[in-house]
Design a protein around this motif. Structure first.
Motif, PDB file in Angstrom:
ATOM      1  N   ASN A 174       0.891  -1.120   0.071  1.00  0.00           N
ATOM      2  CA  ASN A 174       0.054  -0.007   0.065  1.00  0.00           C
ATOM      3  C   ASN A 174       0.950   1.217   0.019  1.00  0.00           C
ATOM      4  OD1 ASN A 174      -2.885   1.558   0.325  1.00  0.00           O
ATOM      5  ND2 ASN A 174      -1.584   2.070   2.183  1.00  0.00           N
TER       6      ASN A 174
ATOM      7  N   LEU B 164       2.191   2.208  -3.332  1.00  0.00           N
ATOM      8  CA  LEU B 164       0.993   2.891  -4.303  1.00  0.00           C
ATOM      9  C   LEU B 164       0.798   4.421  -3.880  1.00  0.00           C
ATOM     10  CD1 LEU B 164      -1.494  -0.091  -4.635  1.00  0.00           C
ATOM     11  CD2 LEU B 164       0.423   0.828  -6.295  1.00  0.00           C
ATOM     12  N   THR B 165       0.850   4.569  -2.435  1.00  0.00           N
ATOM     13  CA  THR B 165       0.544   5.691  -1.931  1.00  0.00           C
ATOM     14  C   THR B 165       1.465   6.871  -2.059  1.00  0.00           C
ATOM     15  OG1 THR B 165       0.999   5.305   0.252  1.00  0.00           O
ATOM     16  CG2 THR B 165      -1.393   5.027  -0.317  1.00  0.00           C
TER      17      THR B 165
ATOM     18  N   ALA C  70       1.569   7.723  -5.550  1.00  0.00           N
ATOM     19  CA  ALA C  70       0.327   8.708  -5.924  1.00  0.00           C
ATOM     20  C   ALA C  70       0.735  10.353  -5.569  1.00  0.00           C
ATOM     21  CB  ALA C  70      -0.898   8.188  -5.231  1.00  0.00           C
TER      22      ALA C  70
ATOM     23  N   SER D  15       2.498  -3.239  -6.025  1.00  0.00           N
ATOM     24  CA  SER D  15       2.027  -3.922  -4.691  1.00  0.00           C
ATOM     25  C   SER D  15       1.758  -5.499  -4.779  1.00  0.00           C
ATOM     26  CB  SER D  15       0.767  -3.177  -4.107  1.00  0.00           C
ATOM     27  OG  SER D  15       0.155  -3.970  -3.018  1.00  0.00           O
TER      28      SER D  15
ATOM     29  N   VAL E  51      -4.303  -2.630   0.466  1.00  0.00           N
ATOM     30  CA  VAL E  51      -4.230  -1.463  -0.323  1.00  0.00           C
ATOM     31  C   VAL E  51      -5.626  -0.748  -0.203  1.00  0.00           C
ATOM     32  CG1 VAL E  51      -2.699  -2.465  -2.133  1.00  0.00           C
ATOM     33  CG2 VAL E  51      -5.268  -2.692  -2.429  1.00  0.00           C
TER      34      VAL E  51
ATOM     35  N   ALA F 233      -4.514   3.402  -0.820  1.00  0.00           N
ATOM     36  CA  ALA F 233      -4.361   3.576  -2.003  1.00  0.00           C
ATOM     37  C   ALA F 233      -5.400   3.652  -3.082  1.00  0.00           C
ATOM     38  CB  ALA F 233      -3.254   2.231  -2.528  1.00  0.00           C
TER      39      ALA F 233
ATOM     40  N   GLN G 173      -6.929   7.029  -3.016  1.00  0.00           N
ATOM     41  CA  GLN G 173      -5.873   7.998  -3.722  1.00  0.00           C
ATOM     42  C   GLN G 173      -5.817   7.387  -5.072  1.00  0.00           C
ATOM     43  OE1 GLN G 173      -5.157  10.621  -2.598  1.00  0.00           O
ATOM     44  NE2 GLN G 173      -6.201  10.231  -0.478  1.00  0.00           N
TER      45      GLN G 173
ATOM     46  N   LEU H 287      -3.088   8.096  -9.417  1.00  0.00           N
ATOM     47  CA  LEU H 287      -2.152   7.128 -10.158  1.00  0.00           C
ATOM     48  C   LEU H 287      -2.597   7.134 -11.585  1.00  0.00           C
ATOM     49  CD1 LEU H 287      -2.593   4.004  -7.483  1.00  0.00           C
ATOM     50  CD2 LEU H 287      -0.467   5.570  -7.852  1.00  0.00           C
TER      51      LEU H 287
END
Length: 319
Positions: free
Chosen positions: A164, A167-168, A171, A182, A187, A227, A230, A234
């Motif tokens: 997670n 990904l964040t 982002a 991930s 997530v 994630a 958000q 992405l």
């Protein structure tokens, strides 16, 4: 006058040699000097990187031909304090040994979720506040830039806790990361009951208090570090998400029955989160590869996911 000039030249030459030796050993960078150091092509090294949390060990495998692109690789919840489990428990080093990308393995940060906490954990005597987002997106890139590593042409992947976060972080820092992945990551931490699941897991791993990380459930920090919430940030970024379904296989044989049962339950939770994330991407019209396969919550599967992601990573970094 001639003797003085000759002595000055000898001193300057000797000083240059000393600087070169110290820089190659990473000593000047550790002290915060501004000397640019050429990274040794293809070599492995352990660096001590200054941070607001105190010095952080980072293990690196330098790009095979001295390239500037980097792949940040994040550990799971039980991240050891002395090494990255990606190095001890997988063949990540070997997978990228011939590639012109520097692998960056931050060490430590157990139960941190690689995020900036509100305050030190109040339940285990922690002295310094975790500031992992600051470290990974400001302090570490600045340090690595002295070795010629790019601040902007990077990829990031993580397993479990690190999934997670990968990904964040991507982002919120699109100027830094060109790919995010991930593997069995949780997530969607704002999903009902996950606050309590994370509370239990973090208490088990070091008696950390989740409330000191992102506050109580519903705090804006939970949304910022989710994630799935958000996902729109992405858009346009190559993404790879993988999760098992909790069904054990050949790769679980070395785990033992107890560990396998635990890994089955954790992966069932990861599967639910991955499905929610996949559906969120679809609703937003954002392309992203999501693989849902047989497997449990353990390192052999994450090693395999990294191998699957490798060509996508290299392509995103222009390699």
């Amino acid at each position: 006058m001639r003797t003085t000039a000759r002595s000055g030249r000898r001193f300057a030459g000797r000083l240059k040699q000393i600087i070169t030796v110290l820089a190659t050993a990473g000593i000047l960078s550790t002290l915060g000097a501004t000397v640019a150091t050429a990274a040794p092509a293809g070599g492995q090294q352990e660096l001590m990187v200054p941070s607001s949390m105190g010095p952080i060990k980072v293990q690196v495998q330098w790009a095979a031909r001295g390239g500037s692109a980097a792949l940040y690789v994040l550990d799971g919840l039980r991240a050891p304090g002395d090494h990255s489990q990606w190095i001890s428990d997988t063949n990540a080093i070997g997978q990228f040994a011939g590639d012109n990308v520097t692998l960056v393995f931050p060490v430590g940060g157990r139960s941190s979720f690689y995020t900036d906490w509100y305050r030190p954990s109040s339940t285990n005597g922690q002295k310094n506040t975790y500031k992992w987002e600051t470290f990974l997106t400001r302090e570490l890139p600045a340090f690595l830039s002295k070795y010629g590593v790019s601040r902007t042409n990077n990829a990031i992947v993580g397993a479990s806790m690190g999934g997670n976060a990968a990904l964040t972080l991507a982002a919120h820092h699109r100027d830094q990361f060109k790919f995010a992945g991930s593997f069995s990551g949780f997530v969607n931490p704002t999903f009902p009951a996950w606050n309590q699941a994370m509370r239990a897991a973090m208490w088990d791993e070091g008696m950390f208090n989740v409330d000191d990380m992102w506050g109580p459930a519903g705090d804006p920090a939970w949304l910022r570090n989710d994630a799935t919430v958000q996902a729109d940030k992405l858009r346009g970024l190559p993404i790879y998400v993988s999760s098992g379904n909790g069904v054990p296989g050949v790769l679980d044989l070395a785990n033992g029955i107890g560990n396998t049962v635990n890994a089955m339950g954790l992966e069932a939770m990861s599967l639910t989160a991955a499905q929610i994330f996949r559906d969120r991407l679809a609703a937003l019209g954002i392309p992203g590869r999501v693989d849902l396969v047989n497997g449990t919550h353990t390192w052999p599967y994450w090693e395999r996911s990294l191998a699957t992601a490798r060509p996508m990573i290299l392509d995103a970094l222009g390699l």
